[in-house]
Scaffold this motif. Structure first.
Motif, PDB file in Angstrom:
ATOM      1  N   LYS A 132       0.796  -1.229   0.000  1.00 50.83           N
ATOM      2  CA  LYS A 132       0.000   0.000   0.000  1.00 50.83           C
ATOM      3  C   LYS A 132       0.834   1.288   0.000  1.00 50.83           C
ATOM      4  CE  LYS A 132      -4.253   1.804   1.775  1.00 50.83           C
ATOM      5  NZ  LYS A 132      -5.470   1.440   2.394  1.00 50.83           N
ATOM      6  N   PRO A 133       1.878   1.421   0.833  1.00 52.50           N
ATOM      7  CA  PRO A 133       2.624   2.690   0.838  1.00 52.50           C
ATOM      8  C   PRO A 133       3.576   2.873  -0.345  1.00 52.50           C
ATOM      9  CG  PRO A 133       3.546   1.192   2.468  1.00 52.50           C
ATOM     10  CD  PRO A 133       2.335   0.521   1.882  1.00 52.50           C
ATOM     11  N   GLN A 134       3.739   1.849  -1.164  1.00 50.58           N
ATOM     12  CA  GLN A 134       4.668   1.929  -2.289  1.00 50.58           C
ATOM     13  C   GLN A 134       4.148   2.876  -3.368  1.00 50.58           C
ATOM     14  OE1 GLN A 134       7.587   0.384  -2.175  1.00 50.58           O
ATOM     15  NE2 GLN A 134       7.096  -0.712  -0.309  1.00 50.58           N
ATOM     16  N   LYS A 135       5.031   3.694  -3.912  1.00 49.62           N
ATOM     17  CA  LYS A 135       4.667   4.534  -5.052  1.00 49.62           C
ATOM     18  C   LYS A 135       5.080   3.757  -6.307  1.00 49.62           C
ATOM     19  CE  LYS A 135       5.436   8.962  -7.321  1.00 49.62           C
ATOM     20  NZ  LYS A 135       5.531   8.365  -8.628  1.00 49.62           N
ATOM     21  N   LEU A 136       4.115   3.094  -6.901  1.00 49.59           N
ATOM     22  CA  LEU A 136       4.417   2.217  -8.030  1.00 49.59           C
ATOM     23  C   LEU A 136       4.215   2.938  -9.354  1.00 49.59           C
ATOM     24  CD1 LEU A 136       2.697  -1.033  -6.771  1.00 49.59           C
ATOM     25  CD2 LEU A 136       5.079  -0.358  -6.529  1.00 49.59           C
ATOM     26  N   SER A 137       5.161   2.740 -10.246  1.00 51.14           N
ATOM     27  CA  SER A 137       5.036   3.261 -11.597  1.00 51.14           C
ATOM     28  C   SER A 137       4.074   2.345 -12.356  1.00 51.14           C
ATOM     29  CB  SER A 137       6.419   3.273 -12.252  1.00 51.14           C
ATOM     30  OG  SER A 137       6.367   3.923 -13.484  1.00 51.14           O
ATOM     31  N   ASN A 138       3.768   2.695 -13.603  1.00 50.98           N
ATOM     32  CA  ASN A 138       2.846   1.862 -14.365  1.00 50.98           C
ATOM     33  C   ASN A 138       3.567   1.106 -15.475  1.00 50.98           C
ATOM     34  OD1 ASN A 138       3.268   3.597 -16.519  1.00 50.98           O
ATOM     35  ND2 ASN A 138       1.252   4.477 -16.482  1.00 50.98           N
ATOM     36  N   GLN A 139       2.881   0.112 -15.974  1.00 48.78           N
ATOM     37  CA  GLN A 139       3.359  -0.627 -17.141  1.00 48.78           C
ATOM     38  C   GLN A 139       2.163  -0.957 -18.010  1.00 48.78           C
ATOM     39  OE1 GLN A 139       5.328  -4.219 -15.848  1.00 48.78           O
ATOM     40  NE2 GLN A 139       3.750  -4.693 -14.363  1.00 48.78           N
TER      41      GLN A 139
END
Length: 163
Positions: A132-139
């Motif tokens: 949840k706290p991760q700032k994930l990029s997209n693919q």
């Protein structure tokens, strides 16, 4: 919409390469709308392959054309995303075949969580709390030739890592 693909070579004509490597969304051609993420991928691929140089290829994505296709879109790293990624990484996904899959990318930070989930060290709820706290990029993964028909190569640029 512009999409970026980071590699150790320019990719004018994307292909779907089936390999023994298991990826988040299965075999396909992977892109991102995050240019910085693509630059990092290009540098990582160049180091891994020990050949070429970091290159980011840029594509125009025809979103209108993609509306006629089978598209799976994960807005968040939720339970459905986690199960889909785990099944693909284990090589056991047997659900519907999509032309395009869009969603968060499992990066270096999240891979430990996903690996621990896949091996049974942590359960789904714990994995989701940790993600949840991760700032994930997209693919954006193009999994079929039909899906690939929605992108058009525009240009490529080199991104040698600065010391």
């Amino acid at each position: 919409m512009l999409l970026y693909h980071g590699s150790n070579v320019e990719v004018r004509n994307p292909k779907i390469i089936i390999s023994s490597r298991t990826l988040d969304f299965g075999a396909g051609f992977y892109t991102t709308s995050d240019k910085e993420q693509a630059i990092k991928w290009s540098q990582t691929q160049t180091l891994r392959r020990r050949t070429g140089s970091p290159v980011v290829s840029v594509y125009e994505f025809d979103q209108q054309k993609s509306k006629e296709m089978s598209v799976l879109h994960f807005k968040l790293a939720d339970i459905e995303w986690l199960r889909y990624v785990a099944d693909n990484r284990k090589g056991i996904y047997s659900g519907p075949k999509y032309d395009i899959v869009i969603g968060p990318v499992a990066n270096d930070t999240t891979m430990l969580v996903i690996s621990n989930y896949m091996s049974g060290i942590i359960n789904e709820q714990t994995a989701l709390i940790l993600l949840k706290p991760q700032k994930l990029s997209n693919q954006i993964a193009f999994l079929t030739w039909r899906g690939l028909s929605t992108i058009k190569f525009l240009e490529a640029a080199s991104y040698e890592k600065k010391n």
